[in-house]
Design a protein around this motif. Structure first.
Motif, PDB file in Angstrom:
ATOM      1  N   ILE A 183       0.817  -1.214   0.000  1.00 38.37           N
ATOM      2  CA  ILE A 183       0.000   0.000   0.000  1.00 38.37           C
ATOM      3  C   ILE A 183       0.850   1.264   0.000  1.00 38.37           C
ATOM      4  CG2 ILE A 183      -1.716   1.312   1.316  1.00 38.37           C
ATOM      5  CD1 ILE A 183      -2.846  -1.369   2.293  1.00 38.37           C
ATOM      6  N   ASP A 184       1.845   1.311   0.880  1.00 35.79           N
ATOM      7  CA  ASP A 184       2.643   2.537   0.991  1.00 35.79           C
ATOM      8  C   ASP A 184       3.682   2.667  -0.120  1.00 35.79           C
ATOM      9  OD1 ASP A 184       2.090   3.932   3.806  1.00 35.79           O
ATOM     10  OD2 ASP A 184       1.982   1.774   4.106  1.00 35.79           O
ATOM     11  N   PHE A 185       4.261   1.534  -0.525  1.00 35.07           N
ATOM     12  CA  PHE A 185       5.390   1.602  -1.444  1.00 35.07           C
ATOM     13  C   PHE A 185       5.099   1.003  -2.812  1.00 35.07           C
ATOM     14  CE2 PHE A 185       7.114   1.111   2.972  1.00 35.07           C
ATOM     15  CZ  PHE A 185       7.333   2.472   3.164  1.00 35.07           C
ATOM     16  N   HIS A 186       3.846   0.569  -3.035  1.00 35.14           N
ATOM     17  CA  HIS A 186       3.348   0.178  -4.361  1.00 35.14           C
ATOM     18  C   HIS A 186       4.167  -0.939  -5.003  1.00 35.14           C
ATOM     19  CE1 HIS A 186       1.050   3.825  -3.781  1.00 35.14           C
ATOM     20  NE2 HIS A 186       2.173   4.522  -3.694  1.00 35.14           N
ATOM     21  N   LEU A 187       4.610  -1.893  -4.201  1.00 30.76           N
ATOM     22  CA  LEU A 187       5.351  -3.025  -4.738  1.00 30.76           C
ATOM     23  C   LEU A 187       4.378  -4.117  -5.169  1.00 30.76           C
ATOM     24  CD1 LEU A 187       8.323  -3.377  -2.208  1.00 30.76           C
ATOM     25  CD2 LEU A 187       8.204  -2.016  -4.299  1.00 30.76           C
ATOM     26  N   ASN A 188       4.735  -4.852  -6.217  1.00 31.46           N
ATOM     27  CA  ASN A 188       3.900  -5.965  -6.640  1.00 31.46           C
ATOM     28  C   ASN A 188       4.044  -7.116  -5.647  1.00 31.46           C
ATOM     29  OD1 ASN A 188       6.074  -7.809  -7.439  1.00 31.46           O
ATOM     30  ND2 ASN A 188       6.373  -6.488  -9.215  1.00 31.46           N
ATOM     31  N   PRO A 189       3.188  -8.147  -5.734  1.00 31.63           N
ATOM     32  CA  PRO A 189       3.227  -9.202  -4.715  1.00 31.63           C
ATOM     33  C   PRO A 189       4.590  -9.847  -4.540  1.00 31.63           C
ATOM     34  CG  PRO A 189       1.213  -9.392  -5.975  1.00 31.63           C
ATOM     35  CD  PRO A 189       2.032  -8.326  -6.646  1.00 31.63           C
ATOM     36  N   GLN A 190       5.284 -10.150  -5.642  1.00 33.93           N
ATOM     37  CA  GLN A 190       6.579 -10.804  -5.504  1.00 33.93           C
ATOM     38  C   GLN A 190       7.604  -9.886  -4.850  1.00 33.93           C
ATOM     39  OE1 GLN A 190       7.039 -14.176  -6.274  1.00 33.93           O
ATOM     40  NE2 GLN A 190       8.788 -13.711  -4.962  1.00 33.93           N
ATOM     41  N   ALA A 191       7.630  -8.616  -5.276  1.00 37.48           N
ATOM     42  CA  ALA A 191       8.572  -7.666  -4.679  1.00 37.48           C
ATOM     43  C   ALA A 191       8.241  -7.410  -3.213  1.00 37.48           C
ATOM     44  CB  ALA A 191       8.562  -6.354  -5.468  1.00 37.48           C
ATOM     45  N   SER A 192       6.936  -7.406  -2.864  1.00 37.92           N
ATOM     46  CA  SER A 192       6.531  -7.209  -1.469  1.00 37.92           C
ATOM     47  C   SER A 192       7.077  -8.318  -0.581  1.00 37.92           C
ATOM     48  CB  SER A 192       5.008  -7.169  -1.359  1.00 37.92           C
ATOM     49  OG  SER A 192       4.475  -6.045  -2.023  1.00 37.92           O
ATOM     50  N   LEU A 193       7.097  -9.543  -1.109  1.00 38.95           N
ATOM     51  CA  LEU A 193       7.609 -10.680  -0.339  1.00 38.95           C
ATOM     52  C   LEU A 193       9.126 -10.730  -0.333  1.00 38.95           C
ATOM     53  CD1 LEU A 193       5.083 -13.371  -1.609  1.00 38.95           C
ATOM     54  CD2 LEU A 193       5.223 -12.502   0.730  1.00 38.95           C
ATOM     55  N   ASP A 194       9.754 -10.321  -1.440  1.00 34.71           N
ATOM     56  CA  ASP A 194      11.208 -10.440  -1.563  1.00 34.71           C
ATOM     57  C   ASP A 194      11.981  -9.410  -0.743  1.00 34.71           C
ATOM     58  OD1 ASP A 194      11.034 -12.585  -3.269  1.00 34.71           O
ATOM     59  OD2 ASP A 194      11.280 -11.418  -5.107  1.00 34.71           O
ATOM     60  N   ALA A 195      11.325  -8.302  -0.403  1.00 36.34           N
ATOM     61  CA  ALA A 195      12.027  -7.218   0.293  1.00 36.34           C
ATOM     62  C   ALA A 195      12.654  -7.714   1.595  1.00 36.34           C
ATOM     63  CB  ALA A 195      11.050  -6.078   0.582  1.00 36.34           C
ATOM     64  N   PRO A 196      13.864  -7.219   1.939  1.00 37.60           N
ATOM     65  CA  PRO A 196      14.516  -7.623   3.198  1.00 37.60           C
ATOM     66  C   PRO A 196      13.620  -7.344   4.400  1.00 37.60           C
ATOM     67  CG  PRO A 196      16.017  -6.356   1.831  1.00 37.60           C
ATOM     68  CD  PRO A 196      14.671  -6.252   1.191  1.00 37.60           C
ATOM     69  N   ARG A 197      13.658  -8.245   5.367  1.00 36.01           N
ATOM     70  CA  ARG A 197      12.781  -8.128   6.532  1.00 36.01           C
ATOM     71  C   ARG A 197      13.568  -7.908   7.814  1.00 36.01           C
ATOM     72  NH1 ARG A 197       9.133 -13.215   4.835  1.00 36.01           N
ATOM     73  NH2 ARG A 197       8.058 -12.243   3.071  1.00 36.01           N
ATOM     74  N   TRP A 198      12.843  -7.419   8.800  1.00 35.87           N
ATOM     75  CA  TRP A 198      13.355  -7.261  10.157  1.00 35.87           C
ATOM     76  C   TRP A 198      12.324  -7.903  11.095  1.00 35.87           C
ATOM     77  CZ3 TRP A 198       9.641  -4.937  13.013  1.00 35.87           C
ATOM     78  CH2 TRP A 198       8.724  -4.120  12.327  1.00 35.87           C
ATOM     79  N   GLN A 199      12.743  -8.178  12.328  1.00 29.46           N
ATOM     80  CA  GLN A 199      11.783  -8.617  13.332  1.00 29.46           C
ATOM     81  C   GLN A 199      12.228  -8.175  14.715  1.00 29.46           C
ATOM     82  OE1 GLN A 199      11.378 -12.807  14.276  1.00 29.46           O
ATOM     83  NE2 GLN A 199      13.281 -13.306  13.208  1.00 29.46           N
ATOM     84  N   TRP A 200      11.244  -7.746  15.500  1.00 28.98           N
ATOM     85  CA  TRP A 200      11.497  -7.401  16.898  1.00 28.98           C
ATOM     86  C   TRP A 200      11.595  -8.687  17.694  1.00 28.98           C
ATOM     87  CZ3 TRP A 200       7.773  -7.688  21.164  1.00 28.98           C
ATOM     88  CH2 TRP A 200       8.297  -7.195  22.364  1.00 28.98           C
ATOM     89  N   ILE A 201      12.631  -8.803  18.521  1.00 30.73           N
ATOM     90  CA  ILE A 201      12.853  -9.991  19.339  1.00 30.73           C
ATOM     91  C   ILE A 201      12.372  -9.750  20.772  1.00 30.73           C
ATOM     92  CG2 ILE A 201      14.558 -11.659  20.175  1.00 30.73           C
ATOM     93  CD1 ILE A 201      14.139 -11.685  17.132  1.00 30.73           C
ATOM     94  N   GLU A 202      12.914  -8.748  21.417  1.00 25.71           N
ATOM     95  CA  GLU A 202      12.487  -8.332  22.762  1.00 25.71           C
ATOM     96  C   GLU A 202      13.179  -7.024  23.085  1.00 25.71           C
ATOM     97  OE1 GLU A 202      13.797 -11.019  25.772  1.00 25.71           O
ATOM     98  OE2 GLU A 202      15.874 -11.046  25.093  1.00 25.71           O
ATOM     99  N   GLY A 203      12.624  -6.285  24.045  1.00 26.54           N
ATOM    100  CA  GLY A 203      13.246  -5.032  24.460  1.00 26.54           C
ATOM    101  C   GLY A 203      13.543  -4.128  23.279  1.00 26.54           C
ATOM    102  N   LYS A 204      14.824  -3.817  23.067  1.00 29.77           N
ATOM    103  CA  LYS A 204      15.238  -2.993  21.933  1.00 29.77           C
ATOM    104  C   LYS A 204      15.977  -3.805  20.871  1.00 29.77           C
ATOM    105  CE  LYS A 204      15.649   1.232  24.720  1.00 29.77           C
ATOM    106  NZ  LYS A 204      16.518   2.399  25.078  1.00 29.77           N
ATOM    107  N   ILE A 205      15.906  -5.136  20.984  1.00 29.55           N
ATOM    108  CA  ILE A 205      16.649  -6.006  20.070  1.00 29.55           C
ATOM    109  C   ILE A 205      15.846  -6.236  18.787  1.00 29.55           C
ATOM    110  CG2 ILE A 205      17.685  -8.279  19.740  1.00 29.55           C
ATOM    111  CD1 ILE A 205      18.058  -8.425  22.772  1.00 29.55           C
ATOM    112  N   ILE A 206      16.464  -5.921  17.655  1.00 24.62           N
ATOM    113  CA  ILE A 206      15.873  -6.105  16.336  1.00 24.62           C
ATOM    114  C   ILE A 206      16.814  -6.983  15.515  1.00 24.62           C
ATOM    115  CG2 ILE A 206      15.008  -4.972  14.250  1.00 24.62           C
ATOM    116  CD1 ILE A 206      13.483  -4.232  16.800  1.00 24.62           C
TER     117      ILE A 206
END
Length: 390
Positions: free
Chosen positions: A308-331
């Motif tokens: 929605i925000d960055f107008h990527l197609n489905p494949q590009a939306s999935l391929d983009a590098p990801r992050w995840q919150w673990i706990e506290g301030k750890i990403i």
């Protein structure tokens, strides 16, 4: 199950990890059937090797021929009950007979012209919706921006700590879904986000092992579906001769009687698997999902914002590098995450860890329908999925 399946690369990798873990930790007669079923040659099947499970095939035939009666009230139920008692377990044939599926009304938030839908609690889909509710007033001008990632991460942290505190079986929650998803509460949580990484704490709203697939057809029917044994192979208990691997989905509960998610008989505690759906106006856009434990709502937020925000197609939306919150301030971030942004996030107080592989960052599938009625699919490179069209 009858004729065999060639072990695909990602599946083979996780199968080997599961086998190694069980080899080290499981001992006793109750686990013998797991090794006979999933390691018949005394090892995990190799990538490319054909694996067969005639016990599964026989079980599936019995379920089909009896319209599932065998599983809930017949021969299979008897075998599950008998092996449970033999192993000192608590699951009985009466529990299976008493089971009934629950038809629920999905919950949603409005996000920048779209409605994002999730299954209600006890699932954690509300965590993704709370994060999007916090982010919906922000204008994100660039995806690869430290401010974009910072605000995404902060919103996710705030939503998650609320979810981990409040989410349980819906009729036993001490705050309502409506309160958690209200504009007022979203605005209050949004106001907590500043320039520095925060240590998230639950708010006080006003009181009033996984497979994902998506499918769609030319008549407009669409399905968003997810299933999981949890933790790869579930509990490690396999009912002898049936191929039935008992799941471990009841894992995420609390034994603190004062906790919202306290374990009680018949109660559906916090559940991680969440199929998602996107609509615009009164039209379906399509199903989406990202499997992977507590990564799931984080993946949903990232995939929806990519769309929605960055107008990527489905494949590009999935391929983009990801992050995840673990706990506290750890990403934790993927290896292909932009290093300059990771360094900038560290300067904002985030503690960045580099992930060792794609496994912990979810595995997703998407189908979107365009305004012209064209179905467009995407499948995550982090898994063995595929887009099949016929």
């Amino acid at each position: 199950a009858q004729n065999g399946y060639p072990i695909s690369p990602t599946l083979g990798q996780y199968w080997q990890l599961g086998y190694n873990k069980f080899k080290e930790t499981l001992s006793g007669e109750e686990f013998t059937s797991w090794f006979k079923t999933f390691a018949p040659d005394g090892r995990a099947p190799k990538i490319g090797e054909i694996w067969r499970s005639p016990g599964h095939a026989d079980t599936l035939r019995k379920i089909a021929e009896t319209k599932a009666e065998s599983f809930y009230r017949g021969e299979l139920a008897e075998r599950i009950d008998a092996f449970s008692r033999q192993c000192g377990g608590h699951l009985s044939k009466d529990d299976l007979a008493a089971y009934a599926p629950e038809w629920v009304t999905p919950i949603r938030v409005h996000y920048k012209g779209y409605h994002v839908w999730e299954i209600p609690p006890n699932g954690q889909g509300i965590v993704a919706l709370m994060a999007l509710n916090i982010l919906k007033e922000d204008d994100f001008l660039a995806k690869e921006s430290v401010d974009t990632y910072h605000r995404q991460i902060e919103a996710m942290k705030l939503a998650f700590v609320d979810g981990l505190k409040y989410v349980t079986q819906r009729d036993q929650m001490k705050v309502t879904v409506e309160d958690l998803l209200s504009d007022q509460y979203g605005a209050a949580r949004r106001a907590l986000i500043g320039e520095e990484a925060l240590m998230p704490e639950p708010g006080e709203p006003v009181r009033s092992g996984t497979v994902y697939l998506a499918t769609a057809d030319g008549e407009g029917n669409m399905v968003s579906f997810i299933q999981s044994n949890y933790m790869g192979f579930g509990s490690g208990i396999v009912i002898p001769g049936t191929g039935i691997s008992m799941q471990n989905r009841g894992h995420t509960f609390s034994l603190d009687p004062n906790h919202h998610n306290y374990l009680e008989p018949g109660k559906k505690t916090y559940h991680t698997i969440i199929p998602g759906f996107l609509t615009k106006g009164d039209q379906a856009v399509g199903p989406f999902g990202v499997m992977g434990g507590f990564m799931q709502p984080q993946g949903h937020v990232q995939v929806i914002m990519n769309t929605i925000d960055f107008h990527l197609n489905p494949q590009a939306s999935l391929d983009a590098p990801r992050w995840q919150w673990i706990e506290g301030k750890i990403i934790e971030v993927e290896r292909d995450f932009p290093e300059h942004i990771a360094l900038a996030l560290e300067r904002k107080g985030h503690q960045i860890k580099w992930g060792m592989g794609p496994g912990g960052f979810g595995r997703g599938q998407i189908i979107w329908r365009t305004d012209d009625g064209v179905l467009v699919g995407g499948t995550d490179h982090r898994t063995d999925g595929t887009v099949a069209v016929w």
